[in-house]
Every structure is written in structure tokens, then in C-alpha cells.
Design a protein around this motif. Sequence first.
Motif, PDB file in Angstrom:
ATOM      1  N   GLY A  98      62.925  68.582  34.966  1.00  0.00           N
ATOM      2  CA  GLY A  98      63.193  67.147  34.876  1.00  0.00           C
ATOM      3  C   GLY A  98      63.979  66.746  33.647  1.00  0.00           C
ATOM      4  O   GLY A  98      63.869  65.612  33.175  1.00  0.00           O
ATOM      5  N   TYR A  99      64.799  67.655  33.132  1.00  0.00           N
ATOM      6  CA  TYR A  99      65.571  67.358  31.926  1.00  0.00           C
ATOM      7  C   TYR A  99      66.802  66.498  32.202  1.00  0.00           C
ATOM      8  O   TYR A  99      67.365  65.911  31.281  1.00  0.00           O
ATOM      9  N   THR A 100      67.271  66.443  33.457  1.00  0.00           N
ATOM     10  CA  THR A 100      68.554  65.819  33.743  1.00  0.00           C
ATOM     11  C   THR A 100      68.574  65.303  35.176  1.00  0.00           C
ATOM     12  O   THR A 100      67.783  65.738  36.030  1.00  0.00           O
ATOM     13  N   TYR A 101      69.508  64.382  35.439  1.00  0.00           N
ATOM     14  CA  TYR A 101      69.763  63.971  36.816  1.00  0.00           C
ATOM     15  C   TYR A 101      70.665  64.966  37.525  1.00  0.00           C
ATOM     16  O   TYR A 101      70.656  65.064  38.744  1.00  0.00           O
ATOM     17  N   GLY A 102      71.470  65.669  36.782  1.00  0.00           N
ATOM     18  CA  GLY A 102      72.383  66.613  37.406  1.00  0.00           C
ATOM     19  C   GLY A 102      72.935  67.632  36.432  1.00  0.00           C
ATOM     20  O   GLY A 102      73.166  67.331  35.257  1.00  0.00           O
ATOM     21  N   ILE A 103      73.145  68.844  36.926  1.00  0.00           N
ATOM     22  CA  ILE A 103      73.754  69.910  36.132  1.00  0.00           C
ATOM     23  C   ILE A 103      74.505  70.808  37.094  1.00  0.00           C
ATOM     24  O   ILE A 103      74.108  70.970  38.256  1.00  0.00           O
ATOM     25  N   GLY A 104      75.589  71.348  36.643  1.00  0.00           N
ATOM     26  CA  GLY A 104      76.364  72.227  37.513  1.00  0.00           C
ATOM     27  C   GLY A 104      77.253  73.147  36.717  1.00  0.00           C
ATOM     28  O   GLY A 104      77.435  72.990  35.512  1.00  0.00           O
ATOM     29  N   SER A 105      77.783  74.124  37.409  1.00  0.00           N
ATOM     30  CA  SER A 105      78.766  75.030  36.814  1.00  0.00           C
ATOM     31  C   SER A 105      80.006  75.029  37.687  1.00  0.00           C
ATOM     32  O   SER A 105      79.948  74.669  38.866  1.00  0.00           O
ATOM     33  N   GLY A 106      81.123  75.410  37.114  1.00  0.00           N
ATOM     34  CA  GLY A 106      82.366  75.403  37.868  1.00  0.00           C
ATOM     35  C   GLY A 106      83.394  76.349  37.303  1.00  0.00           C
ATOM     36  O   GLY A 106      83.257  76.863  36.191  1.00  0.00           O
ATOM     37  N   MET A 107      84.427  76.594  38.093  1.00  0.00           N
ATOM     38  CA  MET A 107      85.555  77.427  37.680  1.00  0.00           C
ATOM     39  C   MET A 107      86.838  76.643  37.925  1.00  0.00           C
ATOM     40  O   MET A 107      86.998  76.036  38.980  1.00  0.00           O
ATOM     41  N   THR A 108      87.722  76.635  36.951  1.00  0.00           N
ATOM     42  CA  THR A 108      89.027  76.012  37.122  1.00  0.00           C
ATOM     43  C   THR A 108      90.097  77.092  37.108  1.00  0.00           C
ATOM     44  O   THR A 108      89.942  78.142  36.487  1.00  0.00           O
ATOM     45  N   SER A 109      91.177  76.828  37.827  1.00  0.00           N
ATOM     46  CA  SER A 109      92.289  77.784  37.875  1.00  0.00           C
ATOM     47  C   SER A 109      93.583  77.055  37.568  1.00  0.00           C
ATOM     48  O   SER A 109      93.987  76.137  38.293  1.00  0.00           O
ATOM     49  N   PHE A 110      94.229  77.444  36.470  1.00  0.00           N
ATOM     50  CA  PHE A 110      95.513  76.896  36.089  1.00  0.00           C
ATOM     51  C   PHE A 110      96.583  77.976  36.199  1.00  0.00           C
ATOM     52  O   PHE A 110      96.293  79.118  36.523  1.00  0.00           O
ATOM     53  N   LYS A 111      97.816  77.594  35.920  1.00  0.00           N
ATOM     54  CA  LYS A 111      98.927  78.530  36.046  1.00  0.00           C
ATOM     55  C   LYS A 111      98.775  79.711  35.105  1.00  0.00           C
ATOM     56  O   LYS A 111      99.018  80.865  35.474  1.00  0.00           O
TER      57      LYS A 111
ATOM     58  N   VAL B 190      95.858  80.351  32.999  1.00  0.00           N
ATOM     59  CA  VAL B 190      94.505  80.781  32.665  1.00  0.00           C
ATOM     60  C   VAL B 190      93.526  80.001  33.534  1.00  0.00           C
ATOM     61  O   VAL B 190      93.913  79.101  34.283  1.00  0.00           O
ATOM     62  N   GLY B 191      92.265  80.350  33.429  1.00  0.00           N
ATOM     63  CA  GLY B 191      91.211  79.596  34.088  1.00  0.00           C
ATOM     64  C   GLY B 191      90.106  79.309  33.095  1.00  0.00           C
ATOM     65  O   GLY B 191      90.187  79.654  31.915  1.00  0.00           O
ATOM     66  N   SER B 192      89.046  78.679  33.572  1.00  0.00           N
ATOM     67  CA  SER B 192      87.882  78.468  32.720  1.00  0.00           C
ATOM     68  C   SER B 192      86.624  78.520  33.568  1.00  0.00           C
ATOM     69  O   SER B 192      86.657  78.256  34.771  1.00  0.00           O
ATOM     70  N   PHE B 193      85.534  78.878  32.922  1.00  0.00           N
ATOM     71  CA  PHE B 193      84.201  78.781  33.509  1.00  0.00           C
ATOM     72  C   PHE B 193      83.399  77.845  32.631  1.00  0.00           C
ATOM     73  O   PHE B 193      83.467  77.940  31.396  1.00  0.00           O
ATOM     74  N   PHE B 194      82.641  76.923  33.253  1.00  0.00           N
ATOM     75  CA  PHE B 194      81.885  75.975  32.433  1.00  0.00           C
ATOM     76  C   PHE B 194      80.579  75.591  33.114  1.00  0.00           C
ATOM     77  O   PHE B 194      80.454  75.633  34.340  1.00  0.00           O
ATOM     78  N   ILE B 195      79.625  75.242  32.279  1.00  0.00           N
ATOM     79  CA  ILE B 195      78.358  74.639  32.697  1.00  0.00           C
ATOM     80  C   ILE B 195      78.284  73.293  31.999  1.00  0.00           C
ATOM     81  O   ILE B 195      78.513  73.206  30.791  1.00  0.00           O
ATOM     82  N   ALA B 196      77.968  72.227  32.745  1.00  0.00           N
ATOM     83  CA  ALA B 196      78.002  70.886  32.163  1.00  0.00           C
ATOM     84  C   ALA B 196      76.799  70.078  32.605  1.00  0.00           C
ATOM     85  O   ALA B 196      76.371  70.144  33.767  1.00  0.00           O
ATOM     86  N   SER B 197      76.265  69.299  31.669  1.00  0.00           N
ATOM     87  CA  SER B 197      75.151  68.414  31.986  1.00  0.00           C
ATOM     88  C   SER B 197      74.975  67.408  30.857  1.00  0.00           C
ATOM     89  O   SER B 197      75.509  67.573  29.756  1.00  0.00           O
ATOM     90  N   GLU B 198      74.233  66.356  31.155  1.00  0.00           N
ATOM     91  CA  GLU B 198      73.708  65.448  30.142  1.00  0.00           C
ATOM     92  C   GLU B 198      72.189  65.454  30.274  1.00  0.00           C
ATOM     93  O   GLU B 198      71.656  65.251  31.374  1.00  0.00           O
TER      94      GLU B 198
END
Length: 427
Positions: A300-313, A315-323
Amino acid sequence: MTILDRKTPPQFNGVENITLIHPQTTKLDNGCNLFTFNSGGQDLVRIEWIFGNLRFNPAKPLLNVAVNTLLTEGTSTLTAAQIADKIDFYGAFLQVDYGYDNSQVTLYTLTKHLQSTLPVIKDILTDSIFPEKELETYVRNQQQKLQVSLQKNDVVARRTFNKAIFGPTIYGSAASPEDFVSLKREDLQAHYKEMYQPGNCTIIIAGKADEAIVDAVSGMFKGEWGQATITADTTQPMLSPPMDKFIYVEKADALQSAIRIGMPFVNRTHPDFPALQVLNTVLGGYFGSRLMANIREDKGYTYGIGSGMTSFKQVGSFFIASEVGADVCKSAVSEIEKEVNLLKDQLIPDEELSLVRNFMLGSLLGSLENVLSHADKFKNLYFAGLDYDYYDRYTQTVKNITAEELKALANKYFNFDDFYKVIVGKY
């Protein structure tokens, strides 16, 4: 009359294969590539003019986005209001969009009005003048929006994270109020002439794109645009992220803390990318993910949390984000680390992996509801330099990857000590 047997669930069938529509290809004599997705059907067409962003200049970091945004603010013959009125009169819709790698102009219109709306786009792409008054309004509005945005912890966390992992590049740059003040009309005009030229343009037509529509577009945009005398430089400087991997932006009165954790990552061109998408989905890529189950549902620490991957020309990134609540920020980070390490230490159960497979394949199939969606999938491939066999490899990977292979990937890529960690609020 057939009576439904409500005690017996309907038969479940997995996704066997994904069939994508391939475009018709034309290269105009001015170097512009034109791709056509013809669905027939409704008399509606979407046309996109896509341009590679020019090489990022740290001294003038906002040129790509400012030029794209101000394209519709006036030409030699039309004011911003007249452009909007002409498009609205025919029930059409015009938008400009900026991305890290490309910027684009998009027109949605009924085919019967194309001959009336197309000249407006031609005027925008060949004769935008960036009126001083409109530039001043843009600067003032963007500064105000930025001041409001910088009060939001999640916005500060995202900006800080991107700057940390991508450094002083187009991917990591975060605008300041001073950057908007430094925008000069002559710089925008020079940038526009270099970037918005046929040799740097890809046109994608989707919808009822029959021969008459293609002829109208290619006829309108053949030949040279303006006086382009140099090749558009769309190369980007190499990444050089700093070594500091923990960044804490303290806000003493914060009730919530924004968390952003991750690292520079492989992009869509890497052979491991589809498999890593499966791993990401297990961790935090859908509502039933492990991060959601632990940190939202259990703790019950948050309303939402997720991870994602972005792909650019580049490089890419991996991230986990929440409040999360400021008082549980450290605990939330510890739980995130625990979930990452579990992927390295334990095999994903068959039932969980099966659920993720069905979610991912169903999402892909559901995203192909019309010809516009097929055009969007093509863009992902074309601008990454990939062929259609990418989606074949993607579906086969999702269907067949094993828990052992996913565990090996987690150990290869997910070292929590190497992750960049950004906290904005209290910690």
C-alpha cells in the motif's frame, strides 16, 4: 432459440501469428520517401510528414522542439488563425508532434477535402516565417508551464533521471527558463530551412489512400522546397552519462516522494530486446506485475508503479517509476530491489509466465485495430532500420522463451547496484 450454457466458459485460443499490412513504397525525385497503407473503406486519410531532428546543440537546446511547435503559427500568406480556420472549415485536424529523434506534421482529413487542405500543409512546410509576436507568446507560455511543472516531484524526477543517464544530449537535455529566453527568430529560420527539406522527409499515408490520393500528395510535394542548399545533419553526439548514480533532490515539505530507477539500455535493434520486454512485463509492465502486486496491493505504498523500456535511434533506457508516501520511500526502494533480485534468483512460475505471454500477444493484436495502427508499427521498424521479420521474432520470443532464459537475462542486465537512482522529495 439457442440457450447459452453459462456454466461453461468460452473456449480459449492463443494468438498463433500476427499479420501486418506492408506499405506501397515510392521515392519522389527530390529524395522524399513516400509509404502508402491503403485500407479502402471510409473516406478518411491520415498523412504524416516526418523529419529527422537536426544534431543537438547544447548552446541552443530548444531549437528542434521550438521550430516544430511554431510551424503552424504563420506563413508569408497565412496567420496562425487563418491556418486554423482553413483546416477547421473542412472538418480536418492538424497537429505537430516532437520526439527525440523525429518531428512531424500530421493531417487527418476526408479525402474529398484533400485538395483544399493539402495546400495549407505545403505552405507550412515551405514558407513558415515564425512571427516575432508568436515567438514571444510561445516563450512566455512555455516558461509559465515549466514553472508549474517543476513543482511536481515526478516531473523533476523524470528530467533528472534522463539527464543522469543520457548526459548533455538531445535525450538528456532538460529545458530551463533561460533556454526559452535565448530563442531567436533568425536561429529558428535557419534551423527550419536545413531540417524541413525533402531529403530529410518521410511521408506516410494511411487510410483510403488510393491512386488519386497518392498522386495528389506526390504532385504537391515533388520538386525542391524553398532553397535547401545543405544536407540536414541528423547525427547526434555520443552519450556520456556522469558517474554519480544516486541523486537526491530534497523537498522538506513533501508528502510524497518520486522514485525513478534505471539505466541506459539496449534499444529495439538489439537481439535481446524482445526477450527483455517479456522480463520487463513480469517486473512492472502491466497491472498484474510483481511491482504492482508488492508495492501497491500488498504494502500500500503507492497508487501505481511500473517499469518500462524506451527505444531511441541511438540508445534505449530501462526505468522503474513511482510516487510513494514520503515516510515509506526507503522501504519502497528496498522492495523494488527485492523484486529485481528475485528475477535473478528464482525461476518465474509457469502460470505467471503464461499470463504474461497472453497479455503481451493480446496487446499486440489489440493494437492492430485499423490501418493507422499498422502504419504506426511500420514507423517503429523503419526509423530503427529494421524489417518486418522483427515482429515475427518478437511473437516467437514471447511464445517460446523459457523461465531459465529469463533468469539468465536478469542476471546479465539487472544489477541493482549499477542502476541510477533518483529520489525527489524525502528519503
